[in-house]
Write a protein that holds these residues in place. Structure first.
Motif, PDB file in Angstrom:
ATOM      1  N   ARG A   1       0.829  -1.207   0.000  1.00 32.62           N
ATOM      2  CA  ARG A   1       0.000   0.000   0.000  1.00 32.62           C
ATOM      3  C   ARG A   1       0.863   1.257   0.000  1.00 32.62           C
ATOM      4  NH1 ARG A   1      -4.536  -0.987   4.573  1.00 32.62           N
ATOM      5  NH2 ARG A   1      -2.743  -1.894   5.632  1.00 32.62           N
ATOM      6  N   ASP A   2       2.054   1.160   0.610  1.00 32.21           N
ATOM      7  CA  ASP A   2       2.938   2.322   0.678  1.00 32.21           C
ATOM      8  C   ASP A   2       4.386   1.882   0.522  1.00 32.21           C
ATOM      9  OD1 ASP A   2       4.079   4.789   1.060  1.00 32.21           O
ATOM     10  OD2 ASP A   2       3.683   4.878   3.222  1.00 32.21           O
ATOM     11  N   PRO A   3       4.816   1.588  -0.694  1.00 31.66           N
ATOM     12  CA  PRO A   3       6.190   1.103  -0.906  1.00 31.66           C
ATOM     13  C   PRO A   3       7.249   2.135  -0.564  1.00 31.66           C
ATOM     14  CG  PRO A   3       5.130   1.566  -3.001  1.00 31.66           C
ATOM     15  CD  PRO A   3       4.068   1.659  -1.955  1.00 31.66           C
ATOM     16  N   GLY A   4       6.852   3.414  -0.475  1.00 30.68           N
ATOM     17  CA  GLY A   4       7.815   4.455  -0.143  1.00 30.68           C
ATOM     18  C   GLY A   4       8.153   4.542   1.330  1.00 30.68           C
ATOM     19  N   ASN A   5       7.436   3.784   2.156  1.00 32.95           N
ATOM     20  CA  ASN A   5       7.688   3.782   3.597  1.00 32.95           C
ATOM     21  C   ASN A   5       8.872   2.860   3.885  1.00 32.95           C
ATOM     22  OD1 ASN A   5       7.680   3.515   6.394  1.00 32.95           O
ATOM     23  ND2 ASN A   5       5.450   3.485   6.543  1.00 32.95           N
ATOM     24  N   THR A   6      10.071   3.410   3.826  1.00 31.70           N
ATOM     25  CA  THR A   6      11.286   2.599   3.973  1.00 31.70           C
ATOM     26  C   THR A   6      11.416   1.989   5.360  1.00 31.70           C
ATOM     27  OG1 THR A   6      12.525   4.613   4.488  1.00 31.70           O
ATOM     28  CG2 THR A   6      12.555   3.853   2.198  1.00 31.70           C
ATOM     29  N   SER A   7      10.928   2.693   6.384  1.00 28.63           N
ATOM     30  CA  SER A   7      11.031   2.153   7.741  1.00 28.63           C
ATOM     31  C   SER A   7      10.203   0.883   7.898  1.00 28.63           C
ATOM     32  CB  SER A   7      10.566   3.201   8.760  1.00 28.63           C
ATOM     33  OG  SER A   7       9.202   3.511   8.563  1.00 28.63           O
ATOM     34  N   LYS A   8       9.138   0.774   7.118  1.00 29.73           N
ATOM     35  CA  LYS A   8       8.257  -0.392   7.199  1.00 29.73           C
ATOM     36  C   LYS A   8       8.657  -1.486   6.225  1.00 29.73           C
ATOM     37  CE  LYS A   8       3.334  -1.594   7.154  1.00 29.73           C
ATOM     38  NZ  LYS A   8       1.954  -1.082   6.950  1.00 29.73           N
ATOM     39  N   ASN A   9       9.242  -1.095   5.092  1.00 34.07           N
ATOM     40  CA  ASN A   9       9.495  -2.066   4.018  1.00 34.07           C
ATOM     41  C   ASN A   9      10.961  -2.372   3.761  1.00 34.07           C
ATOM     42  OD1 ASN A   9       6.660  -2.062   3.455  1.00 34.07           O
ATOM     43  ND2 ASN A   9       6.936  -0.161   2.295  1.00 34.07           N
ATOM     44  N   SER A  10      11.855  -1.778   4.532  1.00 34.49           N
ATOM     45  CA  SER A  10      13.283  -1.970   4.272  1.00 34.49           C
ATOM     46  C   SER A  10      13.707  -3.434   4.423  1.00 34.49           C
ATOM     47  CB  SER A  10      14.119  -1.092   5.214  1.00 34.49           C
ATOM     48  OG  SER A  10      13.856  -1.416   6.564  1.00 34.49           O
ATOM     49  N   PHE A  11      12.993  -4.179   5.261  1.00 37.53           N
ATOM     50  CA  PHE A  11      13.374  -5.585   5.463  1.00 37.53           C
ATOM     51  C   PHE A  11      13.213  -6.389   4.177  1.00 37.53           C
ATOM     52  CE2 PHE A  11       8.822  -5.740   6.047  1.00 37.53           C
ATOM     53  CZ  PHE A  11       8.435  -7.016   5.668  1.00 37.53           C
ATOM     54  N   LEU A  12      12.281  -5.976   3.314  1.00 38.59           N
ATOM     55  CA  LEU A  12      12.123  -6.668   2.037  1.00 38.59           C
ATOM     56  C   LEU A  12      13.324  -6.425   1.134  1.00 38.59           C
ATOM     57  CD1 LEU A  12       8.363  -5.934   1.232  1.00 38.59           C
ATOM     58  CD2 LEU A  12       9.348  -8.156   1.832  1.00 38.59           C
TER      59      LEU A  12
END
Length: 350
Positions: free
Chosen positions: A50-61
């Motif tokens: 939903r928000d790929p720009g949220n690096t704090s949430k998606n950096s693990f990917l």
């Protein structure tokens, strides 16, 4: 306790790189673990968020091995038709894992049920437009296979949750069950109406083990409510027991779940619905196992030692998947070990 694929892949690692798969809900519990599994086995992955720009949430990917070379993140919204087009374009298969989970919503009927059904159709329409997609694997739940007929003692792929019955239940869990039932039926019907797009569904019990996400998934919280003592989560565990098997709960390790997804994507004869259930155990047996492996933790939940809560003891048949050749890797003990160690790492049990 990571495990490699327990199937004989149809492609070599080098050939896998030419296969492109899309995972919807790539930031969630199952979705992120599926992204990891696909990357480990050499595939190129498109993951929707939903928000790929949220690096704090998606950096693990992006930190997963192989991610820099073979992972692309896409923004997509289940409620917006066409928003999955870019992610699915050029893919050979799609794993539709994303599902709305707005349990705090003031309008759960609309935000959970309708969004799940329409979101599934939006994803499938994008698959049809892409033309390159040969198969879709839809992630469903045993919540869509609850037999309310007490005389029915075996749960298999013919079992569907009765919407008339489920709608009489007054809790948010019923919206999830209704959403999964309607969305899975819609997905399979879409596949029948569009035979060039093979749609397969995988029906899951409680999924536990470790996680790639920074926050603990609800299902792991539910399993370990025996030692955290959370009454609401323990109540959900009892509901899962009473609704499905009557005297036990079915658990599966998240890695077995992901292996089964890829197995069904790649197996040439897979079709229709598949129940994927690795282990069944009673709650007292689960408590004993936790106490035996982790004596430092006290079982805080008040155990119901009665033999059968719902008046019948059922079994879940995953014969259709096993007959296709799928093999489970993880026991109940391994599911619990990975779940507890994940909670220890997060500091939840300290």
């Amino acid at each position: 306790m990571a495990a490699k694929m327990n199937i004989d892949p149809l492609f070599t690692q080098q050939e896998n790189r030419r296969q492109v798969y899309c995972v919807t809900g790539g930031g969630g519990y199952i979705g992120s673990w599926l992204v990891k599994t696909l990357l480990e086995n050499g595939y190129t992955v498109h993951a929707t968020l939903r928000d790929p720009g949220n690096t704090s949430k998606n950096s693990f990917l992006l930190s997963l091995p192989g991610a820099q070379e073979r992972l692309r993140l896409f923004k997509a919204d289940l409620c917006e038709e066409g928003s999955f087009d870019s992610a699915i374009h050029g893919c050979h298969g799609v794993f539709h894992v994303a599902t709305p989970m707005e349990f705090g919503s003031k309008d759960p009927e609309n935000e959970i049920v309708n969004a799940a059904v329409q979101g599934t159709l939006n994803v499938l329409k994008s698959c049809k437009r892409a033309e390159s997609v040969r198969r879709v694997v839809f992630t469903s739940s045993l919540s869509a296979a609850i037999p309310f007929d007490k005389s029915l003692l075996v749960i298999d792929e013919s079992c569907w949750t009765s919407l008339d019955v489920i709608r009489k239940i007054n809790n948010h869990g019923r919206f999830y069950a209704e959403a999964k039932t309607l969305a899975e039926k819609a997905a399979l019907q879409f596949g029948k109406e569009n035979p060039s797009l093979a749609v397969v569904s995988i029906v899951l019990p409680i999924v536990a083990g470790t996680s790639r996400t920074s926050t603990a998934p609800f299902s792991i919280h539910m399993v370990l409510s025996l030692i955290t003592g959370n009454p609401q989560l323990y109540g959900s565990l009892l509901q899962a027991r009473d609704g499905f098997l009557g005297d036990s709960v079915s658990l599966i390790h998240v890695q077995d779940v992901c292996n089964a997804h890829v197995f069904l994507m790649e197996h040439p004869t897979a079709e229709g619905r598949y129940i994927c259930c690795g282990n069944a155990t009673t709650i007292p047996e689960l408590a004993h196992l936790i106490s035996e492996h982790y004596p430092q933790y006290t079982i805080k939940a008040k155990l119901d030692e009665s033999v059968v809560a719902a008046g019948c003891a059922r079994t879940i048949s995953a014969k259709k998947l096993s007959d296709l050749g799928f093999i489970y890797k993880y026991s109940v003990a391994q599911v619990i070990d990975d779940s507890v160690q994940f909670f220890q790492k997060l500091g939840i049990l300290n």
